[in-house]
Scaffold this motif. Structure first.
Motif, PDB file in Angstrom:
ATOM      1  N   CYS A   1       0.831  -1.206   0.000  1.00  0.00           N
ATOM      2  CA  CYS A   1       0.000   0.000   0.000  1.00  0.00           C
ATOM      3  C   CYS A   1       0.865   1.255   0.000  1.00  0.00           C
ATOM      4  O   CYS A   1       1.972   1.281   0.514  1.00  0.00           O
TER       5      CYS A   1
ATOM      6  N   VAL B   1       0.252   5.801   0.221  1.00  0.00           N
ATOM      7  CA  VAL B   1      -0.695   6.843   0.592  1.00  0.00           C
ATOM      8  C   VAL B   1      -0.444   8.041  -0.309  1.00  0.00           C
ATOM      9  O   VAL B   1       0.688   8.506  -0.468  1.00  0.00           O
ATOM     10  N   ASP B   2      -1.500   8.514  -0.928  1.00  0.00           N
ATOM     11  CA  ASP B   2      -1.443   9.706  -1.768  1.00  0.00           C
ATOM     12  C   ASP B   2      -2.469  10.679  -1.214  1.00  0.00           C
ATOM     13  O   ASP B   2      -3.660  10.583  -1.518  1.00  0.00           O
ATOM     14  N   GLY B   3      -1.988  11.590  -0.377  1.00  0.00           N
ATOM     15  CA  GLY B   3      -2.918  12.501   0.290  1.00  0.00           C
ATOM     16  C   GLY B   3      -3.748  11.743   1.306  1.00  0.00           C
ATOM     17  O   GLY B   3      -3.238  11.140   2.231  1.00  0.00           O
ATOM     18  N   SER B   4      -5.053  11.734   1.097  1.00  0.00           N
ATOM     19  CA  SER B   4      -5.952  11.037   2.034  1.00  0.00           C
ATOM     20  C   SER B   4      -6.404   9.706   1.470  1.00  0.00           C
ATOM     21  O   SER B   4      -7.259   9.055   2.051  1.00  0.00           O
ATOM     22  N   LYS B   5      -5.862   9.312   0.300  1.00  0.00           N
ATOM     23  CA  LYS B   5      -6.285   8.068  -0.323  1.00  0.00           C
ATOM     24  C   LYS B   5      -5.202   7.026  -0.246  1.00  0.00           C
ATOM     25  O   LYS B   5      -4.025   7.318  -0.389  1.00  0.00           O
ATOM     26  N   ARG B   6      -5.606   5.794  -0.023  1.00  0.00           N
ATOM     27  CA  ARG B   6      -4.674   4.663  -0.043  1.00  0.00           C
ATOM     28  C   ARG B   6      -4.771   3.994  -1.399  1.00  0.00           C
ATOM     29  O   ARG B   6      -5.844   3.889  -1.968  1.00  0.00           O
ATOM     30  N   TYR B   7      -3.686   3.512  -1.858  1.00  0.00           N
ATOM     31  CA  TYR B   7      -3.700   2.770  -3.102  1.00  0.00           C
ATOM     32  C   TYR B   7      -2.786   1.547  -2.964  1.00  0.00           C
ATOM     33  O   TYR B   7      -1.931   1.489  -2.093  1.00  0.00           O
TER      34      TYR B   7
END
Length: 162
Positions: free
Chosen positions: A151, A153-159
Protein backbone atom coordinates in the motif's frame (compact mmCIF):
# COMPACT_ATOMS: atom_id res chain seq x y z
CA UNK A 1 -4.53 -50.07 29.16
CA UNK A 2 -2.58 -46.78 28.98
CA UNK A 3 0.94 -45.46 29.04
CA UNK A 4 2.60 -42.15 29.81
CA UNK A 5 5.77 -40.31 28.89
CA UNK A 6 7.10 -37.15 30.49
CA UNK A 7 8.71 -35.31 27.53
CA UNK A 8 12.47 -34.89 27.99
CA UNK A 9 12.21 -36.62 31.37
CA UNK A 10 11.35 -40.29 31.05
CA UNK A 11 10.98 -43.38 28.99
CA UNK A 12 7.48 -44.71 28.28
CA UNK A 13 5.80 -46.03 31.41
CA UNK A 14 2.78 -48.30 31.43
CA UNK A 15 -0.01 -48.72 33.95
CA UNK A 16 2.19 -50.90 36.20
CA UNK A 17 4.06 -47.74 37.29
CA UNK A 18 0.84 -46.40 38.82
CA UNK A 19 -0.73 -47.62 42.06
CA UNK A 20 -4.22 -48.92 41.31
CA UNK A 21 -6.74 -47.54 43.80
CA UNK A 22 -9.73 -49.43 42.40
CA UNK A 23 -10.99 -50.70 39.04
CA UNK A 24 -11.13 -47.23 37.47
CA UNK A 25 -8.55 -45.11 39.37
CA UNK A 26 -4.74 -45.01 39.36
CA UNK A 27 -2.22 -42.74 41.07
CA UNK A 28 1.44 -41.95 40.32
CA UNK A 29 3.29 -40.70 43.39
CA UNK A 30 5.62 -38.01 42.06
CA UNK A 31 7.85 -38.36 45.13
CA UNK A 32 9.08 -41.71 43.83
CA UNK A 33 9.54 -40.28 40.34
CA UNK A 34 11.15 -36.85 40.85
CA UNK A 35 11.02 -36.15 44.58
CA UNK A 36 10.10 -32.62 45.60
CA UNK A 37 10.82 -31.22 42.12
CA UNK A 38 7.39 -32.30 40.84
CA UNK A 39 6.56 -28.76 39.72
CA UNK A 40 9.39 -28.93 37.16
CA UNK A 41 7.38 -31.57 35.29
CA UNK A 42 5.23 -29.42 33.00
CA UNK A 43 3.84 -31.90 30.47
CA UNK A 44 2.64 -35.45 30.26
CA UNK A 45 1.94 -37.48 27.14
CA UNK A 46 -0.75 -40.05 27.82
CA UNK A 47 -1.85 -42.65 25.30
CA UNK A 48 -4.16 -45.61 25.08
CA UNK A 49 -2.45 -48.89 24.29
CA UNK A 50 -3.60 -50.83 21.25
CA UNK A 51 -5.14 -53.72 23.16
CA UNK A 52 -7.34 -51.48 25.34
CA UNK A 53 -10.89 -50.71 24.32
CA UNK A 54 -12.46 -47.80 26.11
CA UNK A 55 -16.24 -47.44 25.68
CA UNK A 56 -17.16 -44.59 23.31
CA UNK A 57 -18.89 -42.61 26.09
CA UNK A 58 -15.92 -42.87 28.49
CA UNK A 59 -12.63 -41.00 28.77
CA UNK A 60 -9.36 -41.53 30.60
CA UNK A 61 -9.05 -38.31 32.62
CA UNK A 62 -5.78 -36.94 34.03
CA UNK A 63 -5.57 -34.92 37.25
CA UNK A 64 -2.70 -33.38 39.23
CA UNK A 65 -2.47 -32.76 42.96
CA UNK A 66 0.13 -30.73 44.82
CA UNK A 67 0.73 -31.57 48.49
CA UNK A 68 -2.24 -30.42 50.55
CA UNK A 69 -4.36 -29.35 47.59
CA UNK A 70 -7.28 -30.98 45.76
CA UNK A 71 -6.93 -32.75 42.41
CA UNK A 72 -7.15 -30.45 39.36
CA UNK A 73 -8.31 -31.67 35.93
CA UNK A 74 -5.67 -31.46 33.15
CA UNK A 75 -7.28 -33.21 30.20
CA UNK A 76 -8.28 -36.60 28.88
CA UNK A 77 -7.94 -39.13 26.10
CA UNK A 78 -10.77 -40.98 24.37
CA UNK A 79 -11.13 -43.50 21.56
CA UNK A 80 -11.52 -40.56 19.16
CA UNK A 81 -8.39 -38.92 20.62
CA UNK A 82 -6.22 -41.84 21.83
CA UNK A 83 -3.21 -39.74 22.79
CA UNK A 84 -2.55 -36.24 24.05
CA UNK A 85 0.21 -34.05 25.40
CA UNK A 86 -1.27 -32.30 28.40
CA UNK A 87 0.06 -29.31 30.32
CA UNK A 88 0.44 -30.02 34.02
CA UNK A 89 -0.68 -26.87 35.81
CA UNK A 90 0.22 -27.77 39.37
CA UNK A 91 -1.94 -26.02 41.98
CA UNK A 92 -0.20 -24.16 44.77
CA UNK A 93 0.47 -26.46 47.74
CA UNK A 94 -2.48 -26.06 50.09
CA UNK A 95 -2.70 -25.02 53.68
CA UNK A 96 -4.15 -28.41 54.58
CA UNK A 97 -0.70 -29.88 55.06
CA UNK A 98 -0.32 -31.22 58.56
CA UNK A 99 2.66 -32.00 60.70
CA UNK A 100 3.62 -35.61 60.26
CA UNK A 101 4.95 -38.14 62.67
CA UNK A 102 8.65 -38.91 62.11
CA UNK A 103 7.84 -42.37 60.76
CA UNK A 104 5.01 -41.19 58.45
CA UNK A 105 5.33 -41.23 54.68
CA UNK A 106 6.08 -37.78 53.23
CA UNK A 107 3.22 -35.85 51.66
CA UNK A 108 3.84 -35.71 47.93
CA UNK A 109 2.38 -34.55 44.65
CA UNK A 110 0.36 -37.03 42.63
CA UNK A 111 -0.92 -37.59 39.13
CA UNK A 112 -4.29 -39.29 39.05
CA UNK A 113 -5.82 -41.14 36.11
CA UNK A 114 -9.42 -42.30 36.09
CA UNK A 115 -12.03 -43.69 33.72
CA UNK A 116 -14.95 -41.24 33.66
CA UNK A 117 -18.05 -40.41 31.67
CA UNK A 118 -17.07 -38.20 28.74
CA UNK A 119 -20.13 -35.99 29.25
CA UNK A 120 -19.13 -35.16 32.84
CA UNK A 121 -15.69 -33.78 31.92
CA UNK A 122 -14.90 -30.17 31.06
CA UNK A 123 -14.14 -29.40 27.43
CA UNK A 124 -11.13 -31.44 26.36
CA UNK A 125 -9.86 -28.93 23.83
CA UNK A 126 -9.64 -25.66 25.81
CA UNK A 127 -5.85 -25.50 25.46
CA UNK A 128 -6.01 -26.55 21.81
CA UNK A 129 -8.66 -23.91 21.13
CA UNK A 130 -6.43 -21.23 22.66
CA UNK A 131 -3.45 -22.37 20.58
CA UNK A 132 -5.56 -22.32 17.41
CA UNK A 133 -6.92 -18.88 18.25
CA UNK A 134 -3.40 -17.58 18.85
CA UNK A 135 -2.22 -19.11 15.55
CA UNK A 136 -5.17 -17.56 13.68
CA UNK A 137 -4.35 -14.15 15.16
CA UNK A 138 -0.71 -14.45 14.04
CA UNK A 139 -1.74 -15.52 10.52
CA UNK A 140 -4.13 -12.56 10.34
CA UNK A 141 -1.46 -10.12 11.57
CA UNK A 142 1.08 -11.46 9.09
CA UNK A 143 -1.43 -11.22 6.23
CA UNK A 144 -2.31 -7.65 7.21
CA UNK A 145 1.38 -6.66 7.37
CA UNK A 146 2.06 -8.34 4.01
CA UNK A 147 -0.89 -6.58 2.34
CA UNK A 148 0.08 -3.29 3.95
CA UNK A 149 3.56 -3.54 2.42
CA UNK A 150 1.95 -3.11 -1.03
CA UNK A 151 0.00 0.00 0.00
CA UNK A 152 0.91 3.59 -0.51
CA UNK A 153 -0.70 6.84 0.59
CA UNK A 154 -1.44 9.71 -1.77
CA UNK A 155 -2.92 12.50 0.29
CA UNK A 156 -5.95 11.04 2.03
CA UNK A 157 -6.29 8.07 -0.32
CA UNK A 158 -4.67 4.66 -0.04
CA UNK A 159 -3.70 2.77 -3.10
CA UNK A 160 -2.21 -0.63 -3.83
CA UNK A 161 1.02 -0.70 -5.81
CA UNK A 162 1.36 -3.23 -8.56
Amino acid sequence: MFGVVFPNRSFPMDISTFAQIDTFHWILDMNTFVGEAYDHIREICIFLLNNFTLPADKALAVYVQSPGSPFVFCGAVTLARPSAVLSLNWPEPGGQMQLMAPDAAPVSAKIGVSVEDLASLPSLDVAAEKRIERLAMKVGENLFNFMQSFCGVDGSKRYICQ
